[in-house]
Design an enzyme around this catalytic site. Structure first.
Site, PDB file in Angstrom:
ATOM      1  N   GLU A 117       0.937  -1.133  -0.011  1.00 11.97           N
ATOM      2  CA  GLU A 117       0.089   0.047  -0.026  1.00 11.97           C
ATOM      3  C   GLU A 117       0.859   1.379   0.039  1.00 11.97           C
ATOM      4  OE1 GLU A 117      -2.378  -0.559   3.492  1.00 11.97           O
ATOM      5  OE2 GLU A 117      -3.606  -2.085   2.646  1.00 11.97           O
ATOM      6  N   SER A 203      19.591  -8.546  -8.413  1.00 16.61           N
ATOM      7  CA  SER A 203      18.267  -8.335  -9.283  1.00 16.61           C
ATOM      8  C   SER A 203      18.427  -9.601 -10.662  1.00 16.61           C
ATOM      9  CB  SER A 203      17.965  -7.223  -9.955  1.00 16.61           C
ATOM     10  OG  SER A 203      17.617  -6.423  -8.959  1.00 16.61           O
ATOM     11  N   HIS A 332       3.358 -10.485  -9.682  1.00 12.67           N
ATOM     12  CA  HIS A 332       4.932 -10.589  -9.736  1.00 12.67           C
ATOM     13  C   HIS A 332       5.490  -9.427  -8.780  1.00 12.67           C
ATOM     14  CE1 HIS A 332       8.808 -11.502 -10.618  1.00 12.67           C
ATOM     15  NE2 HIS A 332       8.969 -10.270 -10.953  1.00 12.67           N
ATOM     16  N   SER A 333       4.973  -8.307  -8.883  1.00 15.28           N
ATOM     17  CA  SER A 333       5.563  -6.953  -8.454  1.00 15.28           C
ATOM     18  C   SER A 333       4.602  -5.910  -8.412  1.00 15.28           C
ATOM     19  CB  SER A 333       7.068  -6.669  -8.949  1.00 15.28           C
ATOM     20  OG  SER A 333       6.797  -6.050  -9.842  1.00 15.28           O
TER      21      SER A 333
END
Length: 447
Positions: A117, A203, A332-333
């Site tokens: 959020e 990453s 996923h993100s």
């Protein structure tokens, strides 16, 4: 050069393809390497008459295809309702360990909800949730020894929380504050802790696999009795680094557990479109290593599977491949909208059957290790802890600007000194366009 190459090949064939007569001690004059190969067939029976020749593998006279492997059965202890399935043996798990596992999973879920959020409100730049997969990392960490090294992907924050990484440390990293371990140089959720033997997340996909194989080889040479856990997704299992890592670990006999968190999607690509085969664990046979396929939504089964895999890896000094079957209930993100490639009905179906937190809560309550009062205190307390941490990290200054140039060289080389001076001059001229007050020490750290 062509002539030299042909001579080299001739010598190679001379060394490797002697005639059966020569093997049996019978002199034979063969004029060329090519002739050596072809004459093998004419003297084979004569050779057999003199000595028994056996090959180091089983042979057959039947030409047939190797049958396709069948999917390995999925190991499970708790059913979807959190009850122990018939015939399953509960692992020897202490009350405090089971409680800590459950608390860590709940805290991770609340951290995910509030952080997601916060990203949507523009307070952090990026986030990625663990919804539906909390059991994989938490139970794995619980099954390891604290000195074991963990190489994670980016959905394993539960392992860090279990080992003692605080919610506030997570928030400092996500807000890139001066207290974040990455000093603002990493994306959010790229956690790491040398103190907790948790290698900082990178990453690029699958890079941690060969690194884990190398670390495990070092652990083996070290002789300190440690093991390595390397966690990755099903998408990473389609990368070349996966195969290189398993091959190195197998041939060098490294004590490493390769844990594939198969959540059915590599971002938007479903598993069925990533690979054709029975399961990811089926690949273990190609490297001659053992494998386990486990219900990744069952925290108790995950704990037992990783504990057993760790015992095998440590005592026998061999890699073990574990595939945890789970489902990514969230996007996923924050950069993804999963409703564009999967239906709401699919998500709803998996949500009903794979909620790992509800299954673990039912189990600890059935054992008398948890009750409604403890649950209420945990929910209220964890939410307040996350909100307090978010507010504190958000108000903390960013790392000093000088850290743009530190931690690579022992002494700053001339070209970086020049860049630092250029930045300083630029900020002196145009500093009014930057929120320099938000950085620890301001421009002075560059002087």
């Amino acid at each position: 050069s062509t002539l030299l190459l042909m001579l080299a090949l001739s010598r190679l064939f001379t060394a490797r393809f002697r005639t059966p007569s020569q093997r049996c001690g019978v002199s034979a004059a063969v004029p060329s390497a090519l002739h050596r190969v072809t004459t093998r067939h004419f003297s084979w029976s004569a050779c057999q008459a003199q000595t028994d020749v056996s090959l180091p593998f089983e042979t057959t006279a039947c030409l047939e295809l190797v049958p396709e492997s069948k999917p390995h059965a999925v190991y499970q202890i708790l059913n979807v309702h959190g009850a122990v399935v018939a015939g399953a043996k509960e692992p020897e798990i202490r009350k405090d360990v089971a409680q800590k596992m459950y608390v860590s999973m709940v805290k991770l879920s609340i951290l995910d909800t509030i952080s997601y959020e916060a990203q949507r409100q523009g307070r952090i730049s990026f986030y990625l949730t663990h919804t539906g997969e909390e059991a994989v990392s938490v139970a794995s960490a619980a099954a390891l020894v604290s000195s074991d090294i963990i190489f994670a992907q980016y959905r394993e924050a539960g392992a860090l929380l279990y080992r003692g990484f605080t919610i506030l440390e997570c928030m400092h990293q996500n807000f890139a504050s001066k207290f974040g371990h990455g000093k603002g140089r990493q994306m959010p959720i790229h956690y790491g802790s040398a103190k907790l033997n948790y290698v900082t997340i990178s990453s690029p996909l699958a890079t941690q696999l060969p690194q884990a194989a190398g670390a495990a080889y070092g652990v083996k040479l070290d002789g300190a009795g440690r093991a390595v856990l390397c966690v990755f997704g099903d998408g990473a299992a389609s990368e070349g680094d996966f195969h290189a890592a398993l091959n190195f670990a197998a041939t060098l006999a490294c004590p490493v557990i390769f844990l594939c968190r198969n959540n059915q999607y590599a971002i938007s690509t479903p598993a069925a479109e990533q690979f054709h085969g029975a399961a990811i664990t089926a690949r273990a046979a190609g490297y001659g290593i053992p494998a386990i396929r486990v219900d990744g939504s069952d925290a108790l089964a995950m704990y037992a599977a990783i504990a057993h895999a760790r015992d095998v890896a440590h005592t026998k000094c061999v890699p073990v491949l574990v595939e945890a079957l789970t489902y990514r209930l969230g996007h996923h993100s924050t950069s993804d909208d999963s409703t564009r490639y999967r239906s709401a009905e699919e998500i709803k179906r998996w949500r009903v059957t794979t909620n790992p937190i509800e299954r673990m809560r039912a189990y600890v309550m059935s054992k008398g290790w948890w009750d409604a009062g403890m649950e209420e205190r945990l929910q209220v307390g964890a939410r307040q802890e996350v909100l307090n941490a978010l507010e504190e990290a958000e108000m903390t200054p960013k790392p000093a600007l000088a850290h743009l140039f530190t931690d690579v060289y022992d002494e700053l080389p001339p070209h970086l000194q020049a860049q630092q001076q250029q930045l300083l001059e630029h900020l002196h001229r145009h500093g009014q366009h930057y929120a320099l007050h938000g950085f620890d020490g301001g421009v002075k750290t560059l002087e």
